[in-house]
Design a protein around this motif. Structure first.
Motif, PDB file in Angstrom:
ATOM      1  N   GLY A  18       0.793  -1.228   0.000  1.00  0.00           N
ATOM      2  CA  GLY A  18       0.000   0.000   0.000  1.00  0.00           C
ATOM      3  C   GLY A  18       0.817   1.266   0.000  1.00  0.00           C
ATOM      4  N   ALA A  19       2.138   1.136  -0.154  1.00  0.00           N
ATOM      5  CA  ALA A  19       3.009   2.324  -0.120  1.00  0.00           C
ATOM      6  C   ALA A  19       2.942   3.135  -1.406  1.00  0.00           C
ATOM      7  CB  ALA A  19       4.453   1.902   0.155  1.00  0.00           C
ATOM      8  N   GLY A  20       2.482   2.503  -2.498  1.00  0.00           N
ATOM      9  CA  GLY A  20       2.384   3.213  -3.773  1.00  0.00           C
ATOM     10  C   GLY A  20       3.360   2.729  -4.821  1.00  0.00           C
ATOM     11  N   LYS A  21       4.001   1.586  -4.572  1.00  0.00           N
ATOM     12  CA  LYS A  21       5.038   1.099  -5.496  1.00  0.00           C
ATOM     13  C   LYS A  21       4.424   0.693  -6.852  1.00  0.00           C
ATOM     14  CE  LYS A  21       6.500  -2.264  -2.801  1.00  0.00           C
ATOM     15  NZ  LYS A  21       5.409  -2.235  -1.799  1.00  0.00           N
ATOM     16  N   SER A  22       3.433  -0.191  -6.814  1.00  0.00           N
ATOM     17  CA  SER A  22       2.789  -0.635  -8.056  1.00  0.00           C
ATOM     18  C   SER A  22       2.066   0.526  -8.733  1.00  0.00           C
ATOM     19  CB  SER A  22       1.787  -1.764  -7.772  1.00  0.00           C
ATOM     20  OG  SER A  22       2.461  -2.909  -7.302  1.00  0.00           O
ATOM     21  N   THR A  23       1.479   1.409  -7.940  1.00  0.00           N
ATOM     22  CA  THR A  23       0.788   2.586  -8.493  1.00  0.00           C
ATOM     23  C   THR A  23       1.756   3.453  -9.287  1.00  0.00           C
ATOM     24  OG1 THR A  23      -0.673   2.560  -6.565  1.00  0.00           O
ATOM     25  CG2 THR A  23      -0.680   4.549  -7.893  1.00  0.00           C
ATOM     26  N   THR A  24       2.985   3.563  -8.807  1.00  0.00           N
ATOM     27  CA  THR A  24       4.010   4.342  -9.525  1.00  0.00           C
ATOM     28  C   THR A  24       4.265   3.718 -10.897  1.00  0.00           C
ATOM     29  OG1 THR A  24       5.043   4.995  -7.433  1.00  0.00           O
ATOM     30  CG2 THR A  24       6.389   5.214  -9.422  1.00  0.00           C
ATOM     31  N   LEU A  25       4.435   2.394 -10.944  1.00  0.00           N
ATOM     32  CA  LEU A  25       4.670   1.713 -12.224  1.00  0.00           C
ATOM     33  C   LEU A  25       3.463   1.861 -13.148  1.00  0.00           C
ATOM     34  CD1 LEU A  25       6.534  -1.618 -11.356  1.00  0.00           C
ATOM     35  CD2 LEU A  25       7.448   0.685 -11.622  1.00  0.00           C
ATOM     36  N   ASN A  26       2.260   1.710 -12.596  1.00  0.00           N
ATOM     37  CA  ASN A  26       1.054   1.825 -13.414  1.00  0.00           C
ATOM     38  C   ASN A  26       0.881   3.241 -13.969  1.00  0.00           C
ATOM     39  OD1 ASN A  26       0.378  -0.859 -13.037  1.00  0.00           O
ATOM     40  ND2 ASN A  26      -0.970  -0.472 -11.309  1.00  0.00           N
ATOM     41  N   SER A  27       1.308   4.228 -13.215  1.00  0.00           N
ATOM     42  CA  SER A  27       1.231   5.626 -13.683  1.00  0.00           C
ATOM     43  C   SER A  27       2.251   5.873 -14.788  1.00  0.00           C
ATOM     44  CB  SER A  27       1.467   6.596 -12.518  1.00  0.00           C
ATOM     45  OG  SER A  27       0.472   6.450 -11.531  1.00  0.00           O
ATOM     46  N   ILE A  28       3.458   5.312 -14.631  1.00  0.00           N
ATOM     47  CA  ILE A  28       4.507   5.487 -15.649  1.00  0.00           C
ATOM     48  C   ILE A  28       4.060   4.874 -16.974  1.00  0.00           C
ATOM     49  CG2 ILE A  28       6.860   4.777 -16.318  1.00  0.00           C
ATOM     50  CD1 ILE A  28       7.551   4.960 -13.262  1.00  0.00           C
ATOM     51  N   THR A  29       3.424   3.692 -16.905  1.00  0.00           N
ATOM     52  CA  THR A  29       3.034   2.971 -18.130  1.00  0.00           C
ATOM     53  C   THR A  29       1.712   3.457 -18.708  1.00  0.00           C
ATOM     54  OG1 THR A  29       2.051   1.255 -16.741  1.00  0.00           O
ATOM     55  CG2 THR A  29       4.269   0.848 -17.570  1.00  0.00           C
ATOM     56  N   GLY A  30       1.052   4.396 -18.040  1.00  0.00           N
ATOM     57  CA  GLY A  30      -0.210   4.921 -18.549  1.00  0.00           C
ATOM     58  C   GLY A  30      -1.418   4.079 -18.197  1.00  0.00           C
ATOM     59  N   LEU A  31      -1.230   3.000 -17.431  1.00  0.00           N
ATOM     60  CA  LEU A  31      -2.364   2.165 -17.021  1.00  0.00           C
ATOM     61  C   LEU A  31      -3.241   2.898 -16.008  1.00  0.00           C
ATOM     62  CD1 LEU A  31      -0.477  -1.239 -16.662  1.00  0.00           C
ATOM     63  CD2 LEU A  31      -2.109  -0.616 -18.463  1.00  0.00           C
ATOM     64  N   LEU A  32      -2.632   3.807 -15.259  1.00  0.00           N
ATOM     65  CA  LEU A  32      -3.365   4.670 -14.329  1.00  0.00           C
ATOM     66  C   LEU A  32      -3.032   6.112 -14.699  1.00  0.00           C
ATOM     67  CD1 LEU A  32      -5.084   5.008 -11.706  1.00  0.00           C
ATOM     68  CD2 LEU A  32      -2.914   5.037 -10.450  1.00  0.00           C
ATOM     69  N   LYS A  33      -4.052   6.915 -14.949  1.00  0.00           N
ATOM     70  CA  LYS A  33      -3.808   8.299 -15.349  1.00  0.00           C
ATOM     71  C   LYS A  33      -3.358   9.120 -14.147  1.00  0.00           C
ATOM     72  CE  LYS A  33      -6.359   8.947 -19.581  1.00  0.00           C
ATOM     73  NZ  LYS A  33      -7.208   9.869 -20.335  1.00  0.00           N
ATOM     74  N   ALA A  34      -2.273   9.848 -14.327  1.00  0.00           N
ATOM     75  CA  ALA A  34      -1.799  10.754 -13.271  1.00  0.00           C
ATOM     76  C   ALA A  34      -2.731  11.958 -13.203  1.00  0.00           C
ATOM     77  CB  ALA A  34      -0.380  11.197 -13.574  1.00  0.00           C
ATOM     78  N   THR A  35      -2.999  12.403 -11.977  1.00  0.00           N
ATOM     79  CA  THR A  35      -3.849  13.582 -11.799  1.00  0.00           C
ATOM     80  C   THR A  35      -3.052  14.857 -12.031  1.00  0.00           C
ATOM     81  OG1 THR A  35      -5.007  12.301 -10.117  1.00  0.00           O
ATOM     82  CG2 THR A  35      -5.529  14.643 -10.222  1.00  0.00           C
ATOM     83  N   SER A  36      -1.819  14.855 -11.564  1.00  0.00           N
ATOM     84  CA  SER A  36      -0.923  15.994 -11.796  1.00  0.00           C
ATOM     85  C   SER A  36       0.518  15.509 -11.725  1.00  0.00           C
ATOM     86  CB  SER A  36      -1.176  17.112 -10.781  1.00  0.00           C
ATOM     87  OG  SER A  36      -0.861  16.666  -9.467  1.00  0.00           O
ATOM     88  N   GLY A  37       1.437  16.393 -12.134  1.00  0.00           N
ATOM     89  CA  GLY A  37       2.844  16.019 -12.203  1.00  0.00           C
ATOM     90  C   GLY A  37       3.215  15.601 -13.622  1.00  0.00           C
ATOM     91  N   GLU A  38       4.474  15.245 -13.807  1.00  0.00           N
ATOM     92  CA  GLU A  38       4.962  14.907 -15.138  1.00  0.00           C
ATOM     93  C   GLU A  38       5.839  13.655 -15.115  1.00  0.00           C
ATOM     94  OE1 GLU A  38       7.083  18.360 -16.444  1.00  0.00           O
ATOM     95  OE2 GLU A  38       5.262  19.427 -17.048  1.00  0.00           O
ATOM     96  N   ILE A  39       5.792  12.917 -16.220  1.00  0.00           N
ATOM     97  CA  ILE A  39       6.661  11.752 -16.426  1.00  0.00           C
ATOM     98  C   ILE A  39       7.413  11.988 -17.730  1.00  0.00           C
ATOM     99  CG2 ILE A  39       6.777   9.249 -16.692  1.00  0.00           C
ATOM    100  CD1 ILE A  39       3.865   9.273 -15.371  1.00  0.00           C
ATOM    101  N   TRP A  40       8.725  11.995 -17.661  1.00  0.00           N
ATOM    102  CA  TRP A  40       9.571  12.231 -18.830  1.00  0.00           C
ATOM    103  C   TRP A  40      10.395  10.986 -19.121  1.00  0.00           C
ATOM    104  CZ3 TRP A  40      10.068  16.902 -21.670  1.00  0.00           C
ATOM    105  CH2 TRP A  40       9.259  17.952 -21.198  1.00  0.00           C
ATOM    106  N   PHE A  41      10.454  10.609 -20.393  1.00  0.00           N
ATOM    107  CA  PHE A  41      11.262   9.462 -20.823  1.00  0.00           C
ATOM    108  C   PHE A  41      12.091   9.873 -22.031  1.00  0.00           C
ATOM    109  CE2 PHE A  41      11.604   5.428 -23.353  1.00  0.00           C
ATOM    110  CZ  PHE A  41      12.475   4.776 -22.480  1.00  0.00           C
ATOM    111  N   LYS A  42      13.399   9.804 -21.872  1.00  0.00           N
ATOM    112  CA  LYS A  42      14.333  10.161 -22.942  1.00  0.00           C
ATOM    113  C   LYS A  42      14.026  11.540 -23.540  1.00  0.00           C
ATOM    114  CE  LYS A  42      16.122   7.034 -25.480  1.00  0.00           C
ATOM    115  NZ  LYS A  42      16.206   6.149 -26.656  1.00  0.00           N
ATOM    116  N   GLY A  43      13.756  12.491 -22.639  1.00  0.00           N
ATOM    117  CA  GLY A  43      13.539  13.882 -23.057  1.00  0.00           C
ATOM    118  C   GLY A  43      12.139  14.194 -23.565  1.00  0.00           C
ATOM    119  N   LYS A  44      11.212  13.210 -23.514  1.00  0.00           N
ATOM    120  CA  LYS A  44       9.844  13.447 -23.980  1.00  0.00           C
ATOM    121  C   LYS A  44       8.865  13.305 -22.817  1.00  0.00           C
ATOM    122  CE  LYS A  44      10.658  11.861 -28.710  1.00  0.00           C
ATOM    123  NZ  LYS A  44      10.397  10.814 -29.713  1.00  0.00           N
ATOM    124  N   ASN A  45       7.897  14.205 -22.790  1.00  0.00           N
ATOM    125  CA  ASN A  45       6.853  14.149 -21.761  1.00  0.00           C
ATOM    126  C   ASN A  45       5.854  13.062 -22.152  1.00  0.00           C
ATOM    127  OD1 ASN A  45       4.750  14.579 -19.956  1.00  0.00           O
ATOM    128  ND2 ASN A  45       4.990  16.785 -19.974  1.00  0.00           N
TER     129      ASN A  45
END
Length: 235
Positions: A37-64
């Protein structure tokens, strides 16, 4: 390579990630540790787009890539091996792997990736015509990781790869993760077995109730009295 900035994600009314910041550099193994329940899997799901982030940004190789559809994220070079393995039980090992390569068109390159996966996991080659539901837990985990590698990711996300496995298989899986990394794939690892995760990682982040409470290189975290007491069962 990957940068997560002030990420907030919700499950309904539950504020699951509260301003998470983390970075993964090319060639690293980075681990996220923390209790259930700490948010570990949620972090991965947010990075992969399986869970939509409410705010903040994820950058990969210089692209948002914040909230880009998951299929696009796979094409960009990020792949997830999910918690609980999630193999397709009625399909054969080979068919499961084939699904991992669905974004790719070059048959010659796909064939080379099959060969790489079978070289890493000889057991899968032996069982390639067997349905995934008849495999052992360890073999299913190998299949889940192998399927993740079929898209030739630059960044592989692993969610609880040792979950439910016998100790000897846990050692084998972690050896394979190290080999995959040495072959050029960057790894972000979520793992309940903090001791094993820190033994192969370069750096780590400690998550508690959706927040990063601590970050350091893996050796320092392994020697941190608070981390040892809370997550390693020592002290």
């Amino acid at each position: 390579m990957l940068e997560v900035k002030n990420l907030n994600s919700y499950y309904g009314n539950i504020h699951a990630l509260k301003g998470v910041n983390l970075e993964v550099k090319q060639g690293e193994i980075v681990t996220l540790i923390g209790s259930n329940g700490a948010g570990k899997s949620t972090t991965l799901n947010s990075i992969t787009g399986l869970l939509k982030a409410t705010s903040g940004e994820i950058w990969f190789k210089g692209k948002n890539i914040t909230n880009i559809p998951p299929s696009h994220i796979v094409k960009m070079g990020i792949s997830l091996s999910p918690e609980g393995r999630e193999v397709f039980p009625e399909l054969t090992v080979e068919e499961n792997l084939q699904l991992g390569a669905y974004t790719r068109k070059d048959k010659k390159v796909i064939k080379e990736t099959y060969e790489r996966v079978y070289e890493l996991f000889p057991r899968l080659f032996e069982r390639k015509k067997q349905t995934a539901g008849t495999l052992s837990g360890g073999e299913q985990q190998m299949l889940a990781i192998g399927r993740g590698l079929m898209s030739e990711p630059q960044l592989l996300l692993l969610d609880e790869p040792s979950l439910g496995l016998a100790p000897n298989l846990v050692l084998k899986i972690f050896e394979l993760i190290k080999t995959i990394n040495e072959q050029g794939t960057t790894v972000l690892l979520v793992e309940q077995n903090a001791s094993m995760a820190l033994s192969i990682a370069n750096r780590g982040y400690v998550l508690e109730t959706g927040k990063v409470m601590l970050t350091d290189d893996a050796k320092a975290l392994n020697n941190n009295a608070e981390v040892r007491r809370a997550y390693l069962g020592i002290g």
